[in-house]
Motif scaffolding. Sequence first.
Motif, PDB file in Angstrom:
ATOM      1  N   PHE A  74      -2.385   3.381   2.516  1.00 28.02           N
ATOM      2  CA  PHE A  74      -3.673   2.743   2.252  1.00 28.02           C
ATOM      3  C   PHE A  74      -4.872   3.654   2.444  1.00 28.02           C
ATOM      4  CE2 PHE A  74      -3.540   2.305   6.845  1.00 28.02           C
ATOM      5  CZ  PHE A  74      -4.866   2.305   7.249  1.00 28.02           C
ATOM      6  N   VAL A 120     -11.048   0.843   2.315  1.00 24.85           N
ATOM      7  CA  VAL A 120      -9.816   0.176   2.737  1.00 24.85           C
ATOM      8  C   VAL A 120      -9.905  -1.332   2.520  1.00 24.85           C
ATOM      9  CG1 VAL A 120      -8.319  -0.291   4.721  1.00 24.85           C
ATOM     10  CG2 VAL A 120      -9.274   2.003   4.387  1.00 24.85           C
ATOM     11  N   GLY A 165       3.839   1.854   8.972  1.00 26.56           N
ATOM     12  CA  GLY A 165       3.848   1.013   7.788  1.00 26.56           C
ATOM     13  C   GLY A 165       4.656  -0.253   7.951  1.00 26.56           C
ATOM     14  N   GLY A 185      -8.096   0.088   9.235  1.00 23.80           N
ATOM     15  CA  GLY A 185      -7.329  -0.946   8.543  1.00 23.80           C
ATOM     16  C   GLY A 185      -7.661  -2.341   9.024  1.00 23.80           C
ATOM     17  N   GLU A 196       0.816  -1.208   0.000  1.00 23.36           N
ATOM     18  CA  GLU A 196       0.000   0.000   0.000  1.00 23.36           C
ATOM     19  C   GLU A 196       0.856   1.267   0.000  1.00 23.36           C
ATOM     20  OE1 GLU A 196      -3.769   0.155  -0.145  1.00 23.36           O
ATOM     21  OE2 GLU A 196      -2.760  -1.466  -1.205  1.00 23.36           O
ATOM     22  N   SER A 234       1.879  -0.632   4.920  1.00 26.15           N
ATOM     23  CA  SER A 234       0.692   0.204   4.784  1.00 26.15           C
ATOM     24  C   SER A 234       0.984   1.669   4.499  1.00 26.15           C
ATOM     25  CB  SER A 234      -0.173   0.096   6.043  1.00 26.15           C
ATOM     26  OG  SER A 234       0.566   0.472   7.192  1.00 26.15           O
ATOM     27  N   TYR A 238      -8.271  -3.296  -0.545  1.00 27.72           N
ATOM     28  CA  TYR A 238      -6.909  -3.834  -0.654  1.00 27.72           C
ATOM     29  C   TYR A 238      -6.782  -5.192   0.006  1.00 27.72           C
ATOM     30  CZ  TYR A 238      -4.377  -2.715   3.846  1.00 27.72           C
ATOM     31  OH  TYR A 238      -3.875  -2.668   5.124  1.00 27.72           O
ATOM     32  N   TRP A 239      -7.544  -5.412   1.072  1.00 29.57           N
ATOM     33  CA  TRP A 239      -7.531  -6.742   1.676  1.00 29.57           C
ATOM     34  C   TRP A 239      -8.180  -7.763   0.743  1.00 29.57           C
ATOM     35  CZ3 TRP A 239      -4.221  -7.469   5.232  1.00 29.57           C
ATOM     36  CH2 TRP A 239      -3.918  -6.463   6.157  1.00 29.57           C
ATOM     37  N   THR A 296       1.092  -6.047   5.623  1.00 35.27           N
ATOM     38  CA  THR A 296       0.826  -4.883   4.796  1.00 35.27           C
ATOM     39  C   THR A 296       1.882  -3.820   5.065  1.00 35.27           C
ATOM     40  OG1 THR A 296      -0.741  -3.093   4.347  1.00 35.27           O
ATOM     41  CG2 THR A 296      -0.856  -4.117   6.523  1.00 35.27           C
ATOM     42  N   VAL A 318      -1.821  -6.786  11.272  1.00 33.75           N
ATOM     43  CA  VAL A 318      -2.395  -5.510  10.847  1.00 33.75           C
ATOM     44  C   VAL A 318      -2.150  -4.440  11.910  1.00 33.75           C
ATOM     45  CG1 VAL A 318      -4.422  -4.370   9.917  1.00 33.75           C
ATOM     46  CG2 VAL A 318      -4.244  -6.870   9.790  1.00 33.75           C
TER      47      VAL A 318
END
Length: 339
Positions: free
Chosen positions: A54, A159, A282, A185, A46, A306, A162-163, A304, A178
């Motif tokens: 993200f 959000v 991130g 998220g 992301e 992120s 993306y998952w 991620t 996560v």
Amino acid sequence: MTELLPNHDDIEQAARIVYAAMPATPQYCWPLLSAALGAQVWVKHENHTPTGAFKIRGGLVYLHGLAQASQRVAGVISATRGNHGQSVGLSARRYDIPATIVVPRGNSKEKNAAMQALGVQLIEHGGEFQESREHAALLAREQGLHMIPSFHRDLVGGVATYWMELLRAQPELDVLFVAIGQGSGICAAVAARRALNLRTRIIGVVSSHAQAYKLSFEQGRKMESPVTTEIADGMACRVPDDAALAVIMDQVDEVVAVSDDEVAEAMKLYFTATHNVAEGAGAASLAAAMQQRHRLRGQRIGLTLSGGNVDHDMFARILQRPAMVSRSTTGFEDDRRAA
């Protein structure tokens, strides 16, 4: 608490909005990361979105809904440490809506500059995020602005796209790590898992220096906790969001905490193993996976990356820090000694 979350159709509708503005991001299995963790590690990038994080997905969906409303708003306002603000700025500009963002004093200069480049009016107020959010709510009432929350069903729906990308590409993942900031998220990960009818474990990650969500998860009730993290500003949450916390307590398998030192080591590892830049929050999911790696041997892990919006000077200092662990000849800690 699944009624708080978008369903499969909601996420598919959100995806159409997101993909009108940006492409899907990649997920890669990096050999050096897999070697470091002794597991098959898939990273969702992301950091490759138009804002480097993200959050843009949720902003696009939320502002789309606001733009479609029958009554046009005079402007929007929100509080952030950076990535949410960039999301609001880019999305508001796309829909020609004026945007104001409140940040804490001493916020990342480069994130501030990025938000201003997107056309937002930037206001500095308070010593940490919660104070900024309370001031943004006050300005919204005084100036008739629409207050964008940090957590909302539309934000989560965006959000979750993306998952969905990651879990459709790798449906056999055993566990996802996560990071938890305000909760969009991790709640999006829960929504995507439910939409695809998977049994993947979800482990939340907080900063050891901002443990509100972890303490609340463990105690079964909302708890505040002081914020002292110097690296993971995206996880600098003192007060949990009620709706996000309800989902986390009901649907998340575990919550762990990582220190600033562990986050810094993960930022370095991302750079040396993938040549990707990660900001503190991130890299938090990788930091947690490294912390828990002896439990994860042979598993398939989803991480991620992120966000990659770290200030130059901070990243330079982190790359120059001495390693926390001894290194084997392959460049990573020899876990066999600790097994």
